[in-house]
Design a protein around this motif. Sequence first.
Motif, PDB file in Angstrom:
ATOM      1  N   VAL A  10     -67.119  32.509 -67.457  1.00  0.00           N
ATOM      2  CA  VAL A  10     -65.931  31.802 -66.976  1.00  0.00           C
ATOM      3  C   VAL A  10     -64.671  32.567 -67.372  1.00  0.00           C
ATOM      4  N   ILE A  11     -64.601  33.004 -68.613  1.00  0.00           N
ATOM      5  CA  ILE A  11     -63.425  33.760 -69.075  1.00  0.00           C
ATOM      6  C   ILE A  11     -63.335  35.098 -68.348  1.00  0.00           C
ATOM      7  N   GLY A  15     -69.393  24.200 -69.746  1.00  0.00           N
ATOM      8  CA  GLY A  15     -69.192  25.628 -69.515  1.00  0.00           C
ATOM      9  C   GLY A  15     -70.303  26.232 -68.679  1.00  0.00           C
ATOM     10  N   SER A  28     -72.518  31.175 -69.807  1.00  0.00           N
ATOM     11  CA  SER A  28     -71.607  30.051 -69.984  1.00  0.00           C
ATOM     12  C   SER A  28     -70.139  30.475 -69.991  1.00  0.00           C
ATOM     13  N   TRP A  29     -69.436  30.174 -71.081  1.00  0.00           N
ATOM     14  CA  TRP A  29     -67.996  30.405 -71.156  1.00  0.00           C
ATOM     15  C   TRP A  29     -67.636  31.884 -71.082  1.00  0.00           C
TER      16      TRP A  29
END
Length: 56
Positions: free
Chosen positions: A49-50, A20, A45-46
């Motif tokens: 991305v989301i 991620g 991190s994620w």
Amino acid sequence: MNEEKQISVKKTVKSGITFGSALAMVISYSTWRSVGWAVFHGLLSWIYVIYFVLKY
């Protein structure tokens, strides 16, 4: 047997976190062309991305 499952879960979580971070950094750098933003977004991190998937 239970210890093996815990080790497997820990390895999976760690690799998911590192993937991620790497993905967030690549997306960030390709979008903003800034190492500073790439590092910052890698720390998120994620989450980044989301956010990127939902926004763009």
